[in-house]
Motif scaffolding. Structure first.
Motif, PDB file in Angstrom:
ATOM      1  N   GLN A  81       0.834  -1.198   0.000  1.00  0.00           N
ATOM      2  CA  GLN A  81       0.000   0.000   0.000  1.00  0.00           C
ATOM      3  C   GLN A  81       0.869   1.248   0.000  1.00  0.00           C
ATOM      4  OE1 GLN A  81      -2.478   0.344   3.416  1.00  0.00           O
ATOM      5  NE2 GLN A  81      -3.579   2.149   2.678  1.00  0.00           N
ATOM      6  N   GLN A  82       1.850   1.265   0.879  1.00  0.00           N
ATOM      7  CA  GLN A  82       2.737   2.423   0.925  1.00  0.00           C
ATOM      8  C   GLN A  82       3.522   2.573  -0.380  1.00  0.00           C
ATOM      9  OE1 GLN A  82       5.172   1.906   4.365  1.00  0.00           O
ATOM     10  NE2 GLN A  82       3.472   2.193   5.836  1.00  0.00           N
ATOM     11  N   GLU A  83       3.958   1.405  -0.934  1.00  0.00           N
ATOM     12  CA  GLU A  83       4.679   1.470  -2.200  1.00  0.00           C
ATOM     13  C   GLU A  83       3.794   1.999  -3.325  1.00  0.00           C
ATOM     14  OE1 GLU A  83       7.042  -1.597  -5.237  1.00  0.00           O
ATOM     15  OE2 GLU A  83       6.330  -2.279  -3.259  1.00  0.00           O
ATOM     16  N   GLY A  84       2.516   1.569  -3.326  1.00  0.00           N
ATOM     17  CA  GLY A  84       1.588   2.049  -4.363  1.00  0.00           C
ATOM     18  C   GLY A  84       1.311   3.538  -4.249  1.00  0.00           C
ATOM     19  N   VAL A  85       1.086   3.974  -3.007  1.00  0.00           N
ATOM     20  CA  VAL A  85       0.831   5.403  -2.806  1.00  0.00           C
ATOM     21  C   VAL A  85       2.045   6.224  -3.223  1.00  0.00           C
ATOM     22  CG1 VAL A  85       0.379   7.176  -1.067  1.00  0.00           C
ATOM     23  CG2 VAL A  85      -0.879   5.020  -1.014  1.00  0.00           C
ATOM     24  N   SER A  86       3.235   5.729  -2.824  1.00  0.00           N
ATOM     25  CA  SER A  86       4.470   6.436  -3.183  1.00  0.00           C
ATOM     26  C   SER A  86       4.656   6.478  -4.705  1.00  0.00           C
ATOM     27  CB  SER A  86       5.655   5.749  -2.524  1.00  0.00           C
ATOM     28  OG  SER A  86       6.862   6.369  -2.896  1.00  0.00           O
ATOM     29  N   LYS A  87       4.285   5.353  -5.360  1.00  0.00           N
ATOM     30  CA  LYS A  87       4.422   5.313  -6.815  1.00  0.00           C
ATOM     31  C   LYS A  87       3.459   6.277  -7.481  1.00  0.00           C
ATOM     32  CE  LYS A  87       4.144   2.083 -10.694  1.00  0.00           C
ATOM     33  NZ  LYS A  87       3.874   0.689 -11.105  1.00  0.00           N
ATOM     34  N   ILE A  88       2.225   6.305  -7.015  1.00  0.00           N
ATOM     35  CA  ILE A  88       1.230   7.211  -7.598  1.00  0.00           C
ATOM     36  C   ILE A  88       1.668   8.664  -7.411  1.00  0.00           C
ATOM     37  CG2 ILE A  88      -1.149   8.028  -7.400  1.00  0.00           C
ATOM     38  CD1 ILE A  88      -1.943   5.138  -6.723  1.00  0.00           C
ATOM     39  N   VAL A  89       2.142   8.974  -6.226  1.00  0.00           N
ATOM     40  CA  VAL A  89       2.583  10.338  -5.963  1.00  0.00           C
ATOM     41  C   VAL A  89       3.774  10.707  -6.844  1.00  0.00           C
ATOM     42  CG1 VAL A  89       3.546  11.880  -4.230  1.00  0.00           C
ATOM     43  CG2 VAL A  89       1.662  10.354  -3.627  1.00  0.00           C
ATOM     44  N   SER A  90       4.719   9.727  -6.968  1.00  0.00           N
ATOM     45  CA  SER A  90       5.916   9.978  -7.779  1.00  0.00           C
ATOM     46  C   SER A  90       5.546  10.187  -9.243  1.00  0.00           C
ATOM     47  CB  SER A  90       6.887   8.831  -7.631  1.00  0.00           C
ATOM     48  OG  SER A  90       8.010   9.015  -8.455  1.00  0.00           O
ATOM     49  N   GLU A  91       4.649   9.316  -9.761  1.00  0.00           N
ATOM     50  CA  GLU A  91       4.236   9.467 -11.167  1.00  0.00           C
ATOM     51  C   GLU A  91       3.450  10.748 -11.372  1.00  0.00           C
ATOM     52  OE1 GLU A  91       2.142   5.936 -12.161  1.00  0.00           O
ATOM     53  OE2 GLU A  91       3.961   4.710 -12.378  1.00  0.00           O
ATOM     54  N   GLY A  92       2.646  11.117 -10.394  1.00  0.00           N
ATOM     55  CA  GLY A  92       1.905  12.387 -10.514  1.00  0.00           C
ATOM     56  C   GLY A  92       2.844  13.576 -10.560  1.00  0.00           C
ATOM     57  N   ASN A  93       3.838  13.504  -9.725  1.00  0.00           N
ATOM     58  CA  ASN A  93       4.810  14.609  -9.726  1.00  0.00           C
ATOM     59  C   ASN A  93       5.574  14.649 -11.056  1.00  0.00           C
ATOM     60  OD1 ASN A  93       4.105  15.374  -7.139  1.00  0.00           O
ATOM     61  ND2 ASN A  93       5.686  14.067  -6.170  1.00  0.00           N
ATOM     62  N   GLN A  94       5.933  13.491 -11.580  1.00  0.00           N
ATOM     63  CA  GLN A  94       6.642  13.450 -12.853  1.00  0.00           C
ATOM     64  C   GLN A  94       5.766  13.997 -13.988  1.00  0.00           C
ATOM     65  OE1 GLN A  94       8.266   9.569 -13.672  1.00  0.00           O
ATOM     66  NE2 GLN A  94       9.411   9.499 -11.710  1.00  0.00           N
TER      67      GLN A  94
END
Length: 204
Positions: A81-94
């Motif tokens: 869950q934390q990895e998914g949230v971090s990934k979504i946030v990272s991709e959104g920022n990118q």
């Protein structure tokens, strides 16, 4: 003058039986009542009991119980869950950064990152990774020696006295007697009846 009577007396005869007083003493012997308390060597032993807990060893290879499996799945779920949230946030920022610089290749770059092969890490480990927990109890041997005891209970007897009173007994063996015997000649009445009678000469 001739003695005409003979008197014979027999005195009394007495027998005396005298028994003096006496005391009889009896001295019973003391008696011993021995009691014996058995002794000996006593041995108490407890067999050794070995307990082997191999769960940590099996857990190391993935053979876990239900509780540990549930905890592992919960921890992995939280991590995903934390990895998914971090990934979504990272991709959104990118994506936000790409729109700001008008980078139209951001979608392709993100797709490449998601579907690119992952690096396999190898680790050198020794088998078994966990050793079983071995414990034991018991395995004791106790000795106790009890010496033999001999006791004597003495029964002390008291001296016994018996008093025998004396006695005095008088037995008359012969009663007294008087025997009178006439030793003279017979007296005839009248005197002329005597065969040896001689008349008295009155002229003489």
């Amino acid at each position: 003058m001739e003695q005409l009577l003979t008197i014979k007396t027999t005195p009394i005869s007495l027998k005396y039986d005298i028994t003096p007083a006496s005391i009889e003493l009896s001295q019973p012997k003391a008696q011993a009542h021995p009691t014996r308390e058995q002794g000996g060597l006593e041995m108490r032993s407890e067999q050794i009991k070995v307990q082997i807990n191999s769960y940590n060893c099996r857990k190391y290879y993935g053979f876990k119980n239900t509780r540990d499996l549930t905890n592992d799945y919960a921890e992995k779920g939280k991590a995903k869950q934390q990895e998914g949230v971090s990934k979504i946030v990272s991709e959104g920022n990118q994506m936000a950064d790409a729109l700001a610089v008008e980078n139209d290749k951001i979608i392709a770059q993100l797709a490449y990152q998601n579907f690119s092969g992952k690096t396999v890490e190898t680790v050198l480990a020794f088998i078994p990774g966990e050793k079983p927990d071995i414990s034991w109890k018991g395995g004791t041997l106790d000795f106790s020696y009890k010496p033999e005891k001999l006791r004597a209970n003495w029964e002390i007897q008291k001296n016994k006295y018996k008093y025998i009173p004396g006695s005095f007994k008088v037995t008359v063996e012969q009663y007294p007697s008087i025997e009178i015997t006439y030793t003279g000649s017979p007296i005839y009445v009248p005197p002329s009846a005597d065969p040896n009678y001689k008349p008295i000469d009155e002229k003489a």
